[in-house]
Design a protein around this motif. Structure first.
Motif, PDB file in Angstrom:
ATOM      1  N   ASP A  62     -15.091  10.791  -2.505  1.00  0.00           N
ATOM      2  CA  ASP A  62     -14.639  11.971  -3.248  1.00  0.00           C
ATOM      3  C   ASP A  62     -15.631  12.206  -4.381  1.00  0.00           C
ATOM      4  O   ASP A  62     -15.760  11.369  -5.278  1.00  0.00           O
ATOM      5  CB  ASP A  62     -13.227  11.734  -3.792  1.00  0.00           C
ATOM      6  N   VAL A  63     -16.346  13.340  -4.347  1.00  0.00           N
ATOM      7  CA  VAL A  63     -17.346  13.621  -5.385  1.00  0.00           C
ATOM      8  C   VAL A  63     -16.751  14.554  -6.436  1.00  0.00           C
ATOM      9  O   VAL A  63     -15.737  15.212  -6.181  1.00  0.00           O
ATOM     10  CB  VAL A  63     -18.658  14.214  -4.797  1.00  0.00           C
ATOM     11  N   CYS A  64     -17.387  14.616  -7.617  1.00  0.00           N
ATOM     12  CA  CYS A  64     -16.817  15.379  -8.758  1.00  0.00           C
ATOM     13  C   CYS A  64     -15.362  14.983  -8.900  1.00  0.00           C
ATOM     14  O   CYS A  64     -14.476  15.822  -9.076  1.00  0.00           O
ATOM     15  CB  CYS A  64     -16.947  16.888  -8.536  1.00  0.00           C
ATOM     16  N   SER A  65     -15.095  13.688  -8.816  1.00  0.00           N
ATOM     17  CA  SER A  65     -13.732  13.177  -8.675  1.00  0.00           C
ATOM     18  C   SER A  65     -12.935  13.259  -9.969  1.00  0.00           C
ATOM     19  O   SER A  65     -11.703  13.186  -9.959  1.00  0.00           O
ATOM     20  CB  SER A  65     -13.793  11.723  -8.191  1.00  0.00           C
ATOM     21  N   GLY A  66     -13.618  13.417 -11.110  1.00  0.00           N
ATOM     22  CA  GLY A  66     -12.925  13.595 -12.390  1.00  0.00           C
ATOM     23  C   GLY A  66     -12.001  12.437 -12.693  1.00  0.00           C
ATOM     24  O   GLY A  66     -12.407  11.258 -12.684  1.00  0.00           O
ATOM     25  N   THR A  67     -10.736  12.744 -12.914  1.00  0.00           N
ATOM     26  CA  THR A  67      -9.759  11.701 -13.243  1.00  0.00           C
ATOM     27  C   THR A  67      -9.123  11.124 -11.977  1.00  0.00           C
ATOM     28  O   THR A  67      -8.096  10.435 -12.044  1.00  0.00           O
ATOM     29  CB  THR A  67      -8.663  12.244 -14.183  1.00  0.00           C
ATOM     30  N   GLY A  68      -9.683  11.446 -10.820  1.00  0.00           N
ATOM     31  CA  GLY A  68      -9.364  10.714  -9.592  1.00  0.00           C
ATOM     32  C   GLY A  68      -8.123  11.143  -8.820  1.00  0.00           C
ATOM     33  O   GLY A  68      -7.715  10.439  -7.895  1.00  0.00           O
ATOM     34  N   CYS A  90     -16.788   9.373  -7.230  1.00  0.00           N
ATOM     35  CA  CYS A  90     -17.854   9.458  -8.236  1.00  0.00           C
ATOM     36  C   CYS A  90     -17.810  10.781  -8.990  1.00  0.00           C
ATOM     37  O   CYS A  90     -17.293  11.783  -8.487  1.00  0.00           O
ATOM     38  CB  CYS A  90     -19.225   9.190  -7.639  1.00  0.00           C
ATOM     39  N   ASP A  91     -18.331  10.737 -10.202  1.00  0.00           N
ATOM     40  CA  ASP A  91     -18.355  11.898 -11.092  1.00  0.00           C
ATOM     41  C   ASP A  91     -19.450  11.631 -12.121  1.00  0.00           C
ATOM     42  O   ASP A  91     -19.738  10.479 -12.428  1.00  0.00           O
ATOM     43  CB  ASP A  91     -16.998  12.045 -11.811  1.00  0.00           C
ATOM     44  N   PHE A  92     -20.062  12.712 -12.653  1.00  0.00           N
ATOM     45  CA  PHE A  92     -21.134  12.455 -13.618  1.00  0.00           C
ATOM     46  C   PHE A  92     -20.678  12.503 -15.077  1.00  0.00           C
ATOM     47  O   PHE A  92     -21.514  12.405 -15.978  1.00  0.00           O
ATOM     48  CB  PHE A  92     -22.366  13.319 -13.337  1.00  0.00           C
ATOM     49  N   THR A  93     -19.366  12.639 -15.334  1.00  0.00           N
ATOM     50  CA  THR A  93     -18.865  12.569 -16.718  1.00  0.00           C
ATOM     51  C   THR A  93     -18.132  11.237 -16.901  1.00  0.00           C
ATOM     52  O   THR A  93     -17.018  11.066 -16.385  1.00  0.00           O
ATOM     53  CB  THR A  93     -17.903  13.748 -17.015  1.00  0.00           C
ATOM     54  N   PRO A  94     -18.742  10.285 -17.621  1.00  0.00           N
ATOM     55  CA  PRO A  94     -18.149   8.948 -17.697  1.00  0.00           C
ATOM     56  C   PRO A  94     -16.705   8.947 -18.196  1.00  0.00           C
ATOM     57  O   PRO A  94     -15.862   8.195 -17.682  1.00  0.00           O
ATOM     58  CB  PRO A  94     -19.077   8.208 -18.670  1.00  0.00           C
ATOM     59  N   ARG A 123     -27.494  14.168  -6.444  1.00  0.00           N
ATOM     60  CA  ARG A 123     -28.338  12.998  -6.107  1.00  0.00           C
ATOM     61  C   ARG A 123     -27.412  11.817  -5.862  1.00  0.00           C
ATOM     62  O   ARG A 123     -27.299  10.922  -6.698  1.00  0.00           O
ATOM     63  CB  ARG A 123     -29.291  12.659  -7.270  1.00  0.00           C
ATOM     64  N   LEU A 124     -26.758  11.795  -4.727  1.00  0.00           N
ATOM     65  CA  LEU A 124     -25.770  10.744  -4.485  1.00  0.00           C
ATOM     66  C   LEU A 124     -26.456   9.426  -4.122  1.00  0.00           C
ATOM     67  O   LEU A 124     -27.344   9.409  -3.255  1.00  0.00           O
ATOM     68  CB  LEU A 124     -24.814  11.177  -3.362  1.00  0.00           C
ATOM     69  N   PRO A 125     -26.058   8.331  -4.773  1.00  0.00           N
ATOM     70  CA  PRO A 125     -26.746   7.050  -4.563  1.00  0.00           C
ATOM     71  C   PRO A 125     -26.211   6.307  -3.339  1.00  0.00           C
ATOM     72  O   PRO A 125     -25.805   5.147  -3.442  1.00  0.00           O
ATOM     73  CB  PRO A 125     -26.428   6.296  -5.864  1.00  0.00           C
ATOM     74  N   ARG A 155     -25.407  14.996   3.736  1.00  0.00           N
ATOM     75  CA  ARG A 155     -26.354  13.898   4.034  1.00  0.00           C
ATOM     76  C   ARG A 155     -25.631  12.549   4.115  1.00  0.00           C
ATOM     77  O   ARG A 155     -25.892  11.759   5.029  1.00  0.00           O
ATOM     78  CB  ARG A 155     -27.456  13.831   2.949  1.00  0.00           C
ATOM     79  N   VAL A 156     -24.715  12.302   3.167  1.00  0.00           N
ATOM     80  CA  VAL A 156     -24.071  10.971   3.144  1.00  0.00           C
ATOM     81  C   VAL A 156     -22.895  10.884   4.126  1.00  0.00           C
ATOM     82  O   VAL A 156     -22.261   9.843   4.246  1.00  0.00           O
ATOM     83  CB  VAL A 156     -23.628  10.550   1.715  1.00  0.00           C
TER      84      VAL A 156
END
Ligand SMILES: C[S@@+](CC[C@H](N)C(=O)[O-])C[C@H]1O[C@@H](n2cnc3c(N)ncnc32)[C@H](O)[C@@H]1O
Length: 249
Positions: A62-68, A90-94, A123-125, A155-156
């Motif tokens: 789940d991307v841009c998952s925020g508070t999940g 994953c999300d880019f705001t810690p 850029r998913l790791p 891609r992933v």
């Protein structure tokens, strides 16, 4: 972190500005979601989860998952369907992701939520084909280049797997549309501002108004996956689920 005026942010989707906005509203994000949607947002996530988890689903991202909340709905659906699926988020705001991590740890599905990561959807790791399904709820609209985000999600995802997107859209019925528009464009920003003291809830309707929906957005998903896309309108069309199947090769 400095807040950017919402019109600039809608136009630029600058990652620093988007992150600052979500950092500012992270403490009230779940409360306002429930209040402003009267809980319907969770029904939409559960619907997405039912459409995503199949008997052969083992790994979901789940991307841009925020508070999940969507990751939790996916894990809940996997358990009730008797499917042993691991859900990664994953999300880019810690500060958003750390709230999700706390919720996962406290949830009865903690064992099926093995990992959260601070990562950019552009850029998913992860290696190519690592997941059976990749999901996003109310996130792709905020990604600086949503087509790059969709390509990364594809891609992933493994060949034959699913890219599933939940996003706001505009209702088709004119009467309902007029009532909803008053709520979404006038009332919601005021309530959001009164509670958060930020302009994030002014950004929300403006970003939805400028984002592609329906067949236009489905075409972007198809361009990323190379496969067919199903469009499922929800609640009179105020939100839509897009299900893209990744073509082989
Ligand atoms: C409206 S919230 C949605 C959160 C969650 N998916 C939900 O259903 O409530 C949007 C999230 O997207 C994240 N986001 C925006 N652009 C991103 C990017 N390029 N990479 C990763 N996360 C991003 C923000 O940090 C924010 O947490």
């Amino acid at each position: 972190m400095k807040q950017q005026p919402e019109d600039d942010l809608v136009a630029s989707k600058s990652p620093a500005g988007i992150r600052a906005m979500f950092h500012a509203i992270a403490p009230t994000y779940d409360f306002l979601n429930r209040l402003l949607s009267l809980g319907i947002d969770q029904r939409w996530r559960r619907r997405l989860a039912r459409l995503t988890i199949g008997a052969d689903t083992r790994r979901v991202l789940d991307v841009c998952s925020g508070t999940g909340d969507l990751a939790l709905a996916l894990a809940d659906r996997a358990r009730s369907a008797g499917v042993a699926a691991a859900v990664f988020a994953c999300d880019f705001t810690p500060s958003m992701m750390s709230r999700g991590r706390d919720k996962f740890a406290a949830s009865p599905h903690a064992h099926s939520l093995p990992g959260t990561l601070v990562a950019d959807t552009m850029r998913l790791p992860f290696p190519a084909g690592a997941f059976d399904a990749v999901t996003v709820a109310f996130g792709i609209r905020n990604v600086a280049d949503y087509q790059t985000g969709l390509r990364e999600m594809a891609r992933v995802c493994r060949d034959g797997g699913r890219i599933v997107v939940l996003e706001f859209s505009r209702p088709r019925n004119r009467l309902f549309g007029a009532v909803y528009s008053f709520y979404f464009n006038r009332l919601l920003p005021r309530i959001g501002h009164a509670i958060t003291g930020t302009r994030a809830y002014r950004y929300l309707p403006k970003s939805v108004a400028r984002f592609p929906e329906g067949p236009e957005f489905a075409a972007a998903v198809a361009a990323a996956t190379g496969g067919p896309v199903e469009i499922i309108p929800l609640t009179g069309g105020i939100a839509t689920i897009y299900i893209g199947r990744k073509a082989s090769g």
